[in-house]
Write a protein that holds these residues in place. Structure first.
Motif, short mmCIF file in Angstrom:
data_model
loop_
_atom_site.label_atom_id
_atom_site.label_comp_id
_atom_site.label_asym_id
_atom_site.label_seq_id
_atom_site.Cartn_x
_atom_site.Cartn_y
_atom_site.Cartn_z
N GLU A 3 0.84 -1.21 0.00
CA GLU A 3 0.00 0.00 0.00
C GLU A 3 0.87 1.25 0.00
N ALA A 61 -9.04 2.43 -2.32
CA ALA A 61 -7.94 2.08 -3.20
C ALA A 61 -8.26 2.53 -4.63
N THR A 71 -3.76 4.56 -2.08
CA THR A 71 -4.91 4.41 -1.20
C THR A 71 -5.10 5.68 -0.39
N SER A 124 -4.24 -2.31 2.49
CA SER A 124 -5.38 -2.44 1.58
C SER A 124 -4.97 -2.99 0.22
#
Length: 280
Positions: A3, A61, A71, A124
């Motif tokens: 991420e 996202a 994100t 994420s």
């Protein structure tokens, strides 16, 4: 894939710019100035397509033509890259209760076991793009880890200090949490806690194991009773000799010890026969 933070601007500025461009476009059409109206309306459409709302404890996202752009984790209204595909993912702490699994412990005894897993998403990008469905992934891996941990230890260690599923609940919970964290690292999931919620022998051997547990408990209780009885008899003989109450030879001492041990160790109340003396 990991991420990273997406590029985002304050969404209220974008909304203000959208309103101004929209009014400019309408004014251009009224004045029949298409060179002013058309670019203004196109810019307004681009801006409105870039506005995104992020709820508390959620992440957004962004992918642009198949490429992950980052994100947005901060809640509020934001202006992001236009025409991006946006996927929401919850960052809240959640529980998963596994089904009751039938597993063989390290001694081969069939047992029933279940656990609760407390987890949350911390990455994420991994949760969305490294696995097909991270929630299903958590469920399957949780059951696999539970089976693996249950097969490493016996259900009960009885008289030994060996680690067992029943007597070392905290150790087993720590082992299960570590095993789960290793398996779920790929999905960007953090395991907050994992604990057993159900542990029992399987129905086909439950009665036999219950008899074994009862026999072990009775044996342990008898051992404690005998140890206490020996101490009481030793103390009684010592006090009799100390206060010169009675002189006992070896034969009478053995008979007294026998009577005291029978009276103390027996699981029924003693019924003593009182010797009132002799007529002659």
């Amino acid at each position: 894939m990991r991420e990273n933070k997406a590029y985002a601007l304050n969404g209220f500025i974008a909304m203000l710019a959208f309103i101004l461009l929209l009014l400019t476009g309408i004014l251009g059409f009224v004045m029949q100035s298409f060179l002013l109206a058309i670019p203004s309306l196109v810019a307004a459409i681009l801006i409105v397509s870039s506005i995104a709302v992020v709820q508390p404890n959620e992440a957004l996202a962004l992918t642009f033509f198949g490429e992950y752009k980052g994100t947005v984790r901060d809640s509020g209204i934001w202006m992001v890259t236009p025409f991006t595909v946006r996927k929401k993912i919850s960052l809240k702490v959640r529980n998963f209760n596994s089904a009751k699994l039938k597993v063989n412990d390290v001694e081969g005894n069939p047992i029933e076991i279940a656990a609760v897993v407390v987890f949350r998403v911390v990455d994420s990008a991994k949760a969305l793009y490294e696995v097909d469905d991270y929630e299903t992934f958590v469920e399957i891996q949780s059951e696999a880890a539970l089976r693996h941990v249950a097969s490493k230890y016996p259900y009960d260690a009885y008289d030994t200090d060996e680690i067992s599923l029943r007597s070392h609940a905290d150790f087993v919970a720590t082992e299960l949490t570590r095993e789960l964290q290793y398996r779920l690292e790929t999905a960007g999931v953090q395991v907050v806690e994992a604990r057993l919620t159900h542990l029992a022998y399987s129905t086909e051997i439950a009665s036999a194991m219950l008899q074994r547990q009862q026999a072990t408990a009775i044996l342990a209780a008898r051992q404690k009773i005998v140890e206490g009885a020996v101490g009481m008899v030793e103390q009684a003989l010592a006090q009799l000799q100390e206060h010169n109450i009675v002189e006992l030879d070896d034969e009478r001492k053995a008979a007294m010890i026998n009577n005291l041990m029978v009276a103390i160790v027996s699981d029924r109340a003693a019924s003593p026969i009182i010797n009132a003396g002799s007529l002659y």
